[in-house]
Motif scaffolding. Sequence first.
Motif, PDB file in Angstrom:
ATOM      1  N   LEU A  37       5.422 122.556  37.033  1.00  0.00           N
ATOM      2  CA  LEU A  37       6.396 122.550  38.121  1.00  0.00           C
ATOM      3  C   LEU A  37       5.748 122.994  39.429  1.00  0.00           C
ATOM      4  N   ASN A  38       6.197 122.401  40.522  1.00  0.00           N
ATOM      5  CA  ASN A  38       5.795 122.816  41.870  1.00  0.00           C
ATOM      6  C   ASN A  38       7.021 122.803  42.772  1.00  0.00           C
ATOM      7  N   PRO A  39       7.043 123.632  43.825  1.00  0.00           N
ATOM      8  CA  PRO A  39       8.160 123.575  44.770  1.00  0.00           C
ATOM      9  C   PRO A  39       8.379 122.163  45.329  1.00  0.00           C
ATOM     10  N   LEU A  40       7.304 121.382  45.393  1.00  0.00           N
ATOM     11  CA  LEU A  40       7.377 120.010  45.902  1.00  0.00           C
ATOM     12  C   LEU A  40       8.363 119.142  45.118  1.00  0.00           C
ATOM     13  N   PRO A 130      -3.498 121.262  39.164  1.00  0.00           N
ATOM     14  CA  PRO A 130      -3.757 120.365  40.301  1.00  0.00           C
ATOM     15  C   PRO A 130      -3.207 120.786  41.664  1.00  0.00           C
ATOM     16  N   THR A 131      -1.909 120.754  41.870  1.00  0.00           N
ATOM     17  CA  THR A 131      -1.393 120.957  43.232  1.00  0.00           C
ATOM     18  C   THR A 131      -1.710 122.367  43.730  1.00  0.00           C
ATOM     19  N   ALA A 132      -1.453 123.364  42.906  1.00  0.00           N
ATOM     20  CA  ALA A 132      -1.722 124.744  43.328  1.00  0.00           C
ATOM     21  C   ALA A 132      -3.214 125.000  43.472  1.00  0.00           C
ATOM     22  N   VAL A 154       0.430 136.356  51.886  1.00  0.00           N
ATOM     23  CA  VAL A 154       1.895 136.439  51.842  1.00  0.00           C
ATOM     24  C   VAL A 154       2.399 135.334  50.913  1.00  0.00           C
ATOM     25  N   GLY A 155       3.044 135.730  49.815  1.00  0.00           N
ATOM     26  CA  GLY A 155       3.454 134.754  48.791  1.00  0.00           C
ATOM     27  C   GLY A 155       2.412 134.689  47.689  1.00  0.00           C
ATOM     28  N   ALA A 156       1.781 135.842  47.408  1.00  0.00           N
ATOM     29  CA  ALA A 156       0.598 135.885  46.539  1.00  0.00           C
ATOM     30  C   ALA A 156       0.899 135.683  45.060  1.00  0.00           C
ATOM     31  N   THR A 157       2.163 135.773  44.652  1.00  0.00           N
ATOM     32  CA  THR A 157       2.444 135.837  43.215  1.00  0.00           C
ATOM     33  C   THR A 157       2.819 134.495  42.579  1.00  0.00           C
ATOM     34  N   GLY A 158       2.793 133.400  43.351  1.00  0.00           N
ATOM     35  CA  GLY A 158       3.131 132.093  42.800  1.00  0.00           C
ATOM     36  C   GLY A 158       1.903 131.339  42.319  1.00  0.00           C
ATOM     37  N   GLY A 159       2.083 130.031  42.145  1.00  0.00           N
ATOM     38  CA  GLY A 159       0.997 129.197  41.641  1.00  0.00           C
ATOM     39  C   GLY A 159      -0.215 129.195  42.561  1.00  0.00           C
ATOM     40  N   VAL A 160       0.006 128.946  43.834  1.00  0.00           N
ATOM     41  CA  VAL A 160      -1.110 128.913  44.789  1.00  0.00           C
ATOM     42  C   VAL A 160      -1.676 130.317  44.976  1.00  0.00           C
ATOM     43  N   GLY A 161      -0.785 131.292  45.148  1.00  0.00           N
ATOM     44  CA  GLY A 161      -1.217 132.652  45.468  1.00  0.00           C
ATOM     45  C   GLY A 161      -2.061 133.281  44.375  1.00  0.00           C
ATOM     46  N   SER A 162      -1.662 133.080  43.118  1.00  0.00           N
ATOM     47  CA  SER A 162      -2.391 133.745  42.029  1.00  0.00           C
ATOM     48  C   SER A 162      -3.827 133.231  41.933  1.00  0.00           C
ATOM     49  N   ALA A 177      -2.056 141.887  48.733  1.00  0.00           N
ATOM     50  CA  ALA A 177      -1.152 140.856  48.213  1.00  0.00           C
ATOM     51  C   ALA A 177       0.293 141.319  48.334  1.00  0.00           C
ATOM     52  N   THR A 178       1.169 140.434  48.833  1.00  0.00           N
ATOM     53  CA  THR A 178       2.589 140.744  48.735  1.00  0.00           C
ATOM     54  C   THR A 178       3.002 140.555  47.280  1.00  0.00           C
ATOM     55  N   ALA A 179       3.772 141.479  46.762  1.00  0.00           N
ATOM     56  CA  ALA A 179       4.224 141.374  45.361  1.00  0.00           C
ATOM     57  C   ALA A 179       5.452 142.246  45.183  1.00  0.00           C
ATOM     58  N   LEU A 221       1.731 131.685  52.473  1.00  0.00           N
ATOM     59  CA  LEU A 221       2.064 130.666  51.481  1.00  0.00           C
ATOM     60  C   LEU A 221       3.573 130.467  51.401  1.00  0.00           C
ATOM     61  N   THR A 222       4.335 131.065  52.308  1.00  0.00           N
ATOM     62  CA  THR A 222       5.793 130.951  52.239  1.00  0.00           C
ATOM     63  C   THR A 222       6.349 129.897  53.200  1.00  0.00           C
ATOM     64  N   GLY A 223       5.641 129.606  54.276  1.00  0.00           N
ATOM     65  CA  GLY A 223       6.154 128.673  55.265  1.00  0.00           C
ATOM     66  C   GLY A 223       7.314 129.236  56.064  1.00  0.00           C
ATOM     67  N   SER A 243      -1.357 128.941  57.542  1.00  0.00           N
ATOM     68  CA  SER A 243      -0.182 128.790  56.677  1.00  0.00           C
ATOM     69  C   SER A 243      -0.276 127.460  55.957  1.00  0.00           C
ATOM     70  N   ILE A 244       0.056 127.447  54.643  1.00  0.00           N
ATOM     71  CA  ILE A 244       0.062 126.161  53.937  1.00  0.00           C
ATOM     72  C   ILE A 244       1.436 125.510  53.991  1.00  0.00           C
ATOM     73  N   GLY A 245       2.431 126.202  54.478  1.00  0.00           N
ATOM     74  CA  GLY A 245       3.778 125.629  54.479  1.00  0.00           C
ATOM     75  C   GLY A 245       4.271 125.324  55.884  1.00  0.00           C
ATOM     76  N   GLY A 306      10.966 133.565  41.705  1.00  0.00           N
ATOM     77  CA  GLY A 306      10.429 134.415  40.646  1.00  0.00           C
ATOM     78  C   GLY A 306       9.161 133.888  40.007  1.00  0.00           C
ATOM     79  N   ALA A 307       8.462 132.963  40.671  1.00  0.00           N
ATOM     80  CA  ALA A 307       7.223 132.443  40.073  1.00  0.00           C
ATOM     81  C   ALA A 307       6.176 133.551  39.992  1.00  0.00           C
ATOM     82  N   ARG A 308       5.552 133.660  38.840  1.00  0.00           N
ATOM     83  CA  ARG A 308       4.419 134.579  38.630  1.00  0.00           C
ATOM     84  C   ARG A 308       3.318 133.736  38.008  1.00  0.00           C
TER      85      ARG A 308
END
Length: 319
Positions: A37-40, A130-132, A154-162, A177-179, A221-223, A243-245, A306-308
């Motif tokens: 899954l991706n936010p996209l 792939p995407t992350a 900022v947004g460190a705990t998701g797919g891209v951030g981790s 890291a924001t967490a 990473l939050t946009g 920023s990636i967003g 809640g992505a980790r």
Amino acid sequence: MRAVAVEKFGDGPRLIELPDPTPAAGEILVRLRAASLNPLDSVVAAGYLAQQYPNTFPLVLGFDGAGEVAAVGDGVERFAPGDAVFGQFWSEPLGRGTFAELVALPARSDSGALLPLPPTIPLQTAAALPTAGQTAFGVIAALAPAAGETLLVVGATGGVGSLAVQLAARRGARVIATARADAAEWIVGLGAAETIDYGAGPLPEMLAAAHPEGVDALLDLTGDRALVSACAPQVRDGGRLTSIGFGAPEELLAETRIEVSNYENVDKPRLLAGIADEVVAGNVAVEIQREIELAMVPAALGAPGGARGKTVVLIESDR
Ligand SMILES: NC(=O)c1ccc[n+]([C@@H]2O[C@H](COP(=O)([O-])OP(=O)(O)OC[C@H]3O[C@@H](n4cnc5c(N)ncnc54)[C@H](OP(=O)(O)O)[C@@H]3O)[C@@H](O)[C@H]2O)c1
């Protein structure tokens, strides 16, 4: 075949039956074993990209996947039946996604990244990457945090951030890291030097209190444009912010005190190959938060946040 699709923009995604696709000339048919899954996915389902890309309905969702080539169309030399592949399965019109048992797409995509699967990367990891992964790899290379520099993610705990946290820490950067509280210990385990709980108060103020001297670089990473603009003064003179967003608004991009940019991936196959090399070398771990079945994808897309790390979809097929 079973697939998760929307019948029209704004509809909730549903698990449906569709005819098995067949590969046209220049296309390959991939039997998917895993996706992620991706936010996209929700952005596409809502129709937010409808002005930018053509779409086809029912619109099968999902960009990231891994599986094996089941058949090839005329003129395809790059892949053969039986080849294991993974990548960002981007084909236009959008709607031939990876939340499905099968997908037919061009063997060479101008917009995505489809690569042979390195034998040491498990299918779940390959589908999560792939995407992350290509984004984390590209943006950390572009921002180039140096050893000893402070980098706020900022947004460190998701797919891209981790992944970005691990890549920056490996370069010797001191990663802040924001967490939220539940994820602090985990993200420190991935290489963050310290965390800021963005759920406990305004991030710019907590950052200023912890680092009155400012940070050398900020990766958003939050946009969230308001958040990015509020944090920008905490980047030291001559520092960098990206920023990636598309979180950096026009007025911030015009800033001369610091270097500001909105990052976009260029040459995704190169970026995906780069992060895959890091995984094969054991330099970064792909954090899989949970594995779900195809039938659970609509509910998962309907409950974002809640992505980790990554959510992986295991695609069972009796064929
Ligand atoms: N430009 C590109 O090519 C590209 C590529 C990939 C992704 N993206 C974009 O990059 C963003 C991140 O992608 P992703 O795959 O990493 O998403 P993700 O896996 O959903 O992770 C997002 C993370 O950010 C946290 N978060 C949310 N709001 C936050 C805030 N205000 N401050 C700090 N952290 C916050 C979330 O935790 P909580 O939910 O617990 O708050 C979650 O851990 C998405 O907007 C995505 O669309 C862009």
